[in-house]
Design a protein around this motif. Structure first.
Motif, PDB file in Angstrom:
ATOM      1  N   ILE A  48      -1.665 -15.745  -6.633  1.00 33.19           N
ATOM      2  CA  ILE A  48      -0.507 -14.848  -6.616  1.00 33.19           C
ATOM      3  C   ILE A  48      -0.867 -13.647  -5.746  1.00 33.19           C
ATOM      4  CG2 ILE A  48       1.150 -13.513  -7.976  1.00 33.19           C
ATOM      5  CD1 ILE A  48       0.328 -15.115 -10.419  1.00 33.19           C
ATOM      6  N   GLU A  49       0.034 -13.290  -4.843  1.00 33.48           N
ATOM      7  CA  GLU A  49      -0.181 -12.108  -4.013  1.00 33.48           C
ATOM      8  C   GLU A  49       1.145 -11.397  -3.811  1.00 33.48           C
ATOM      9  OE1 GLU A  49       0.179 -13.278   0.573  1.00 33.48           O
ATOM     10  OE2 GLU A  49      -1.519 -14.317  -0.422  1.00 33.48           O
ATOM     11  N   GLY A  50       1.081 -10.162  -3.333  1.00 29.67           N
ATOM     12  CA  GLY A  50       2.309  -9.425  -3.070  1.00 29.67           C
ATOM     13  C   GLY A  50       2.097  -7.933  -3.094  1.00 29.67           C
ATOM     14  N   GLN A  51       3.177  -7.210  -3.298  1.00 30.59           N
ATOM     15  CA  GLN A  51       3.119  -5.752  -3.327  1.00 30.59           C
ATOM     16  C   GLN A  51       4.030  -5.225  -4.438  1.00 30.59           C
ATOM     17  OE1 GLN A  51       4.938  -3.542  -0.078  1.00 30.59           O
ATOM     18  NE2 GLN A  51       3.292  -2.012  -0.140  1.00 30.59           N
ATOM     19  N   ILE A  52       3.495  -4.245  -5.170  1.00 29.03           N
ATOM     20  CA  ILE A  52       4.264  -3.539  -6.195  1.00 29.03           C
ATOM     21  C   ILE A  52       4.270  -2.071  -5.789  1.00 29.03           C
ATOM     22  CG2 ILE A  52       4.532  -3.056  -8.655  1.00 29.03           C
ATOM     23  CD1 ILE A  52       2.649  -5.481  -9.145  1.00 29.03           C
ATOM     24  N   LYS A  53       5.340  -1.672  -5.156  1.00 28.95           N
ATOM     25  CA  LYS A  53       5.406  -0.297  -4.637  1.00 28.95           C
ATOM     26  C   LYS A  53       5.375   0.716  -5.778  1.00 28.95           C
ATOM     27  CE  LYS A  53       7.999  -1.584  -0.479  1.00 28.95           C
ATOM     28  NZ  LYS A  53       9.263  -1.420   0.283  1.00 28.95           N
ATOM     29  N   GLY A  54       4.614   1.776  -5.555  1.00 28.82           N
ATOM     30  CA  GLY A  54       4.489   2.819  -6.565  1.00 28.82           C
ATOM     31  C   GLY A  54       3.465   2.508  -7.634  1.00 28.82           C
ATOM     32  N   ALA A  55       2.764   1.388  -7.484  1.00 30.98           N
ATOM     33  CA  ALA A  55       1.766   0.990  -8.483  1.00 30.98           C
ATOM     34  C   ALA A  55       0.392   0.923  -7.825  1.00 30.98           C
ATOM     35  CB  ALA A  55       2.134  -0.345  -9.103  1.00 30.98           C
ATOM     36  N   ALA A  56      -0.059   2.047  -7.282  1.00 28.50           N
ATOM     37  CA  ALA A  56      -1.369   2.100  -6.624  1.00 28.50           C
ATOM     38  C   ALA A  56      -2.489   2.076  -7.656  1.00 28.50           C
ATOM     39  CB  ALA A  56      -1.473   3.371  -5.778  1.00 28.50           C
ATOM     40  N   ASN A  57      -3.498   1.262  -7.346  1.00 27.01           N
ATOM     41  CA  ASN A  57      -4.716   1.208  -8.160  1.00 27.01           C
ATOM     42  C   ASN A  57      -4.418   0.923  -9.633  1.00 27.01           C
ATOM     43  OD1 ASN A  57      -6.313   2.000  -5.831  1.00 27.01           O
ATOM     44  ND2 ASN A  57      -5.513   4.077  -6.164  1.00 27.01           N
ATOM     45  N   GLN A  58      -3.572  -0.070  -9.844  1.00 29.67           N
ATOM     46  CA  GLN A  58      -3.191  -0.474 -11.204  1.00 29.67           C
ATOM     47  C   GLN A  58      -3.790  -1.840 -11.525  1.00 29.67           C
ATOM     48  OE1 GLN A  58      -0.557   1.112 -13.478  1.00 29.67           O
ATOM     49  NE2 GLN A  58      -1.439   2.803 -12.326  1.00 29.67           N
ATOM     50  N   LYS A  59      -4.147  -2.042 -12.803  1.00 28.74           N
ATOM     51  CA  LYS A  59      -4.672  -3.335 -13.229  1.00 28.74           C
ATOM     52  C   LYS A  59      -3.533  -4.348 -13.342  1.00 28.74           C
ATOM     53  CE  LYS A  59      -7.817  -3.749 -16.490  1.00 28.74           C
ATOM     54  NZ  LYS A  59      -8.451  -3.825 -17.841  1.00 28.74           N
TER      55      LYS A  59
ATOM     56  N   GLY B  74      -0.331  -0.608  -3.465  1.00 30.01           N
ATOM     57  CA  GLY B  74       0.264  -1.542  -4.425  1.00 30.01           C
ATOM     58  C   GLY B  74       0.116  -2.998  -4.055  1.00 30.01           C
ATOM     59  N   ASN B  75      -0.650  -3.296  -2.986  1.00 30.12           N
ATOM     60  CA  ASN B  75      -0.887  -4.690  -2.596  1.00 30.12           C
ATOM     61  C   ASN B  75      -1.928  -5.322  -3.511  1.00 30.12           C
ATOM     62  OD1 ASN B  75       0.803  -4.706  -0.134  1.00 30.12           O
ATOM     63  ND2 ASN B  75      -0.708  -3.218   0.602  1.00 30.12           N
ATOM     64  N   PHE B  76      -1.843  -6.633  -3.672  1.00 30.35           N
ATOM     65  CA  PHE B  76      -2.812  -7.310  -4.533  1.00 30.35           C
ATOM     66  C   PHE B  76      -2.917  -8.782  -4.170  1.00 30.35           C
ATOM     67  CE2 PHE B  76       1.212  -8.246  -6.502  1.00 30.35           C
ATOM     68  CZ  PHE B  76       1.061  -9.537  -6.977  1.00 30.35           C
ATOM     69  N   GLU B  77      -4.021  -9.387  -4.578  1.00 28.41           N
ATOM     70  CA  GLU B  77      -4.213 -10.834  -4.564  1.00 28.41           C
ATOM     71  C   GLU B  77      -4.899 -11.208  -5.864  1.00 28.41           C
ATOM     72  OE1 GLU B  77      -5.903 -12.728  -1.200  1.00 28.41           O
ATOM     73  OE2 GLU B  77      -4.888 -11.445   0.267  1.00 28.41           O
ATOM     74  N   LEU B  78      -4.425 -12.274  -6.468  1.00 26.84           N
ATOM     75  CA  LEU B  78      -4.916 -12.661  -7.787  1.00 26.84           C
ATOM     76  C   LEU B  78      -5.111 -14.170  -7.839  1.00 26.84           C
ATOM     77  CD1 LEU B  78      -5.500 -11.743 -10.722  1.00 26.84           C
ATOM     78  CD2 LEU B  78      -3.061 -11.955 -11.181  1.00 26.84           C
TER      79      LEU B  78
ATOM     80  N   LEU C 261       4.922 -12.195  -4.924  1.00 28.44           N
ATOM     81  CA  LEU C 261       5.700 -11.321  -5.799  1.00 28.44           C
ATOM     82  C   LEU C 261       5.885  -9.976  -5.126  1.00 28.44           C
ATOM     83  CD1 LEU C 261       5.145 -10.701  -9.599  1.00 28.44           C
ATOM     84  CD2 LEU C 261       5.483  -8.801  -8.047  1.00 28.44           C
ATOM     85  N   ASN C 262       7.116  -9.502  -5.067  1.00 28.83           N
ATOM     86  CA  ASN C 262       7.402  -8.173  -4.535  1.00 28.83           C
ATOM     87  C   ASN C 262       8.289  -7.422  -5.520  1.00 28.83           C
ATOM     88  OD1 ASN C 262       6.287  -7.880  -1.645  1.00 28.83           O
ATOM     89  ND2 ASN C 262       7.234  -9.913  -1.616  1.00 28.83           N
ATOM     90  N   ALA C 263       7.922  -6.180  -5.796  1.00 29.59           N
ATOM     91  CA  ALA C 263       8.679  -5.367  -6.750  1.00 29.59           C
ATOM     92  C   ALA C 263       8.270  -3.917  -6.579  1.00 29.59           C
ATOM     93  CB  ALA C 263       8.403  -5.830  -8.181  1.00 29.59           C
ATOM     94  N   THR C 264       8.916  -3.059  -7.335  1.00 26.88           N
ATOM     95  CA  THR C 264       8.451  -1.683  -7.486  1.00 26.88           C
ATOM     96  C   THR C 264       7.872  -1.568  -8.892  1.00 26.88           C
ATOM     97  OG1 THR C 264      10.520  -0.832  -8.412  1.00 26.88           O
ATOM     98  CG2 THR C 264      10.328  -0.877  -5.997  1.00 26.88           C
ATOM     99  N   LYS C 265       7.184  -0.501  -9.161  1.00 30.92           N
ATOM    100  CA  LYS C 265       6.625  -0.301 -10.490  1.00 30.92           C
ATOM    101  C   LYS C 265       7.731  -0.302 -11.538  1.00 30.92           C
ATOM    102  CE  LYS C 265       3.540   2.773 -13.088  1.00 30.92           C
ATOM    103  NZ  LYS C 265       2.742   4.029 -13.035  1.00 30.92           N
ATOM    104  N   GLU C 266       8.889   0.277 -11.180  1.00 27.90           N
ATOM    105  CA  GLU C 266      10.002   0.389 -12.123  1.00 27.90           C
ATOM    106  C   GLU C 266      10.711  -0.951 -12.340  1.00 27.90           C
ATOM    107  OE1 GLU C 266       9.474   2.446  -9.542  1.00 27.90           O
ATOM    108  OE2 GLU C 266       8.710   4.115 -10.748  1.00 27.90           O
ATOM    109  N   THR C 267      10.738  -1.822 -11.316  1.00 20.27           N
ATOM    110  CA  THR C 267      11.475  -3.083 -11.435  1.00 20.27           C
ATOM    111  C   THR C 267      10.570  -4.278 -11.726  1.00 20.27           C
ATOM    112  OG1 THR C 267      11.327  -3.548  -9.044  1.00 20.27           O
ATOM    113  CG2 THR C 267      13.227  -2.256  -9.823  1.00 20.27           C
TER     114      THR C 267
END
Length: 390
Positions: free
Chosen positions: A37-48, A71-75, A109-115
Motif C-alpha cells: 500500500i502506498e500513497g499520500q495523506i495530506k496534513g498527516a506528516a510523520n504519522q504512524k 504525508g507520503n508512505f509505503e507499507l 491510497l490518497n486522502a487528507t488527514k481529515e478525510t
C-alpha cells in the motif's frame, strides 16, 4: 430490546492468522511481503500507519510504517489470505478505515488527514473503485441522518425517513454484488442488506437473491478461506429464517398455541380469540423500547377494538409485581395478559422465533399468522386489510 445481534458476523470477522509482518517482522519470520500500500495523506506528516486484523486471539498487528514530512508512505506486509483488515492513522486508533485486502494487492491510497476515515480515494485493485464509491455514499447517508432524523419525533415516520435515506446506498450494494459477486469489497458492503435482528418486516426480498449469489461466488473464488465458510453458514441461516418468515406471513401457518395464566391466575388461550384479528405482543416491564411502544398499541386497540381487533400480550417478565405494575402504569386496558414468568427461558421464544422484544405477530380471523414485527403505519395498514375481510 434486542436479545442479541443476530447478523453481526461480517463487520470485522476475520480468521486465525498463522503469521504477520512488515519489513522488520519478515526478518524474524522469513515470510515474503505479499501486499503493498502506498500513497499520500495530506496534513498527516510523520504519522504512524498500521494494518491490523481481528483473530481468535484478539487484534493482531500485520504491518506498520511512518508517513514522511509530506504525508507520503509505503507499507508492505504479509497476510495469509483474503480478509477484512483495518488501517489506522496516528496513535489513538480512532482514525481508521476498513480494507478488504487480498494476497498480491497493490493499493494506492490518497486522502487528507481529515478525510482519511471518511472519504479516502483508492486505486490499484478490483475493490478500490467500489470501496471509494461506497464510502462517499455512506458519508452522505450518515450526514443526512444526523441532519434530518432528529427533527422527526414520530418513531414510525423516523423509520420511514431512515429507510428512504438508505435506499441509494442499498441499491448501490445490490448492484455491486450482483455485478461482481466475488469481489472482496462485498464483505464490507453486505452489512447494509442483512436483516436487522432477524426481522424481515422492512427487508427487500431482492437481498436474499443477492446474498445467495455472493455466497456461491465466494465458494468458487475462495473455497479454502474460513471467511467463506462463515459467509456460507450465515447465508444459510438467513435463508432458512427468510423462508420461515415467508410461510408465516402468507396466512397459511397457524399461530402456535399459547396457554398461560393472567395476573389473577386464570389460564387464557390464544386460540379462544379465533374470529377476531389479534396482535400477539411479546413485551416485558424491563424492556424500555416495549414501554415506549405501549402507548401506540393502546391507541390502536382503542381505535379498532369495536371492529374485531384484540391484543394478546405475552410478558417475558420474571417478577410478577413488576409485570402487574407495568400493565397498570401503561394503561394496557385489554383483558388478555399472560406470562409464565420464565423470562427468556420461556419455550415461546423458540416456538415464535423471537430474537428481541418488542416482537409482534398479527393473526387473521382464522388464527393464522399474517405479519411479524409490524409497527406503526405498517401494522395499521395490515390490520385494516384483515379487518376488512369477513
Amino acid at each position: 430490546m434486542n436479545r442479541f445481534s443476530f447478523f453481526s458476523f461480517l463487520v470485522l470477522g476475520a480468521f486465525l492468522f498463522s503469521s504477520c509482518g512488515d519489513d522488520n517482522l519478515d526478518e524474524k519470520t522469513g515470510l515474503e511481503n505479499n501486499f503493498h500500500i502506498e500513497g499520500q495523506i495530506k496534513g498527516a506528516a510523520n504519522q504512524k500507519l498500521k494494518i491490523e486484523a481481528q483473530s481468535g486471539q484478539g487484534v493482531i498487528e500485520v504491518a506498520q510504517t511512518m508517513t514522511d514530512g509530506s504525508g507520503n508512505f509505503e507499507l508492505d506486509g504479509n497476510i495469509p489470505g483474503m480478509g477484512i483488515y483495518s488501517m489506522t492513522l496516528g496513535e489513538s486508533g480512532k482514525n481508521a478505515v476498513v480494507l478488504p485486502l487480498d494476497v498480491n494487492d497493490k493499493v494506492v491510497l490518497n486522502a487528507t488527514k481529515e478525510t482519511f476515515a471518511i472519504t479516502p480515494s483508492f486505486s490499484g485493485t478490483k475493490w478500490a473503485k467500489p470501496l471509494t464509491k461506497y464510502m462517499v455514499l455512506f458519508s452522505d447517508f450518515a450526514k443526512k441522518q444526523m441532519e434530518q432524523l432528529p427533527k422527526i419525533k414520530d418513531e414510525a415516520k423516523q423509520l420511514e425517513a431512515f429507510e428512504a435515506l438508505k435506499k441509494p446506498i442499498v441499491k448501490f450494494t445490490q448492484n455491486q454484488i450482483k455485478r461482481d459477486p466475488a469481489n472482496p469489497v462485498n464483505i464490507i458492503l453486505v452489512n447494509l442488506i442483512l436483516p436487522a435482528d432477524g426481522s424481515f418486516s422492512n427487508w427487500d426480498p431482492e437481498n436474499m437473491e443477492v446474498l445467495r449469489k455472493m455466497e456461491t461466488a465466494f465458494q468458487r473464488a475462495y473455497p479454502d478461506s474460513p471467511l467463506t465458510g462463515m459467509i456460507s453458514q450465515q447465508v444459510a441461516a438467513i435463508d432458512a429464517q427468510y423462508q420461515a418468515n415467508e410461510r408465516m406471513n402468507s396466512g397459511s401457518m397457524a399461530a402456535p398455541e399459547i396457554a398461560l395464566k393472567n395476573p389473577a391466575g386464570k389460564e387464557l388461550r390464544l386460540s379462544s380469540l379465533k374470529g377476531k384479528v389479534v396482535l400477539v405482543d411479546f413485551w416485558a416491564s424491563w424492556c424500555a423500547p416495549c414501554r415506549k411502544e405501549n402507548p401506540n398499541v393502546v391507541k390502536m386497540y382503542q381505535k379498532y377494538r369495536s371492529q374485531g381487533f384484540e391484543v394478546f400480550s405475552v410478558s417475558l417478565d420474571q417478577d410478577p409485581d413488576a409485570w402487574k405494575g407495568a400493565i397498570a402504569k401503561d394503561g394496557l386496558v385489554w383483558p388478555n395478559h399472560v406470562s409464565d414468568l420464565m423470562g427468556w427461558q420461556t419455550p415461546l421464544v423458540a416456538s415464535y422465533g423471537i430474537q428481541g422484544i418488542p416482537h409482534t405477530v398479527l393473526l387473521n380471523r382464522e388464527g393464522n399468522i399474517v405479519g411479524i414485527g409490524l409497527r406503526g403505519a405498517q401494522l395499521e395498514q395490515k390490520l385494516l386489510e384483515q379487518l376488512a375481510k369477513n
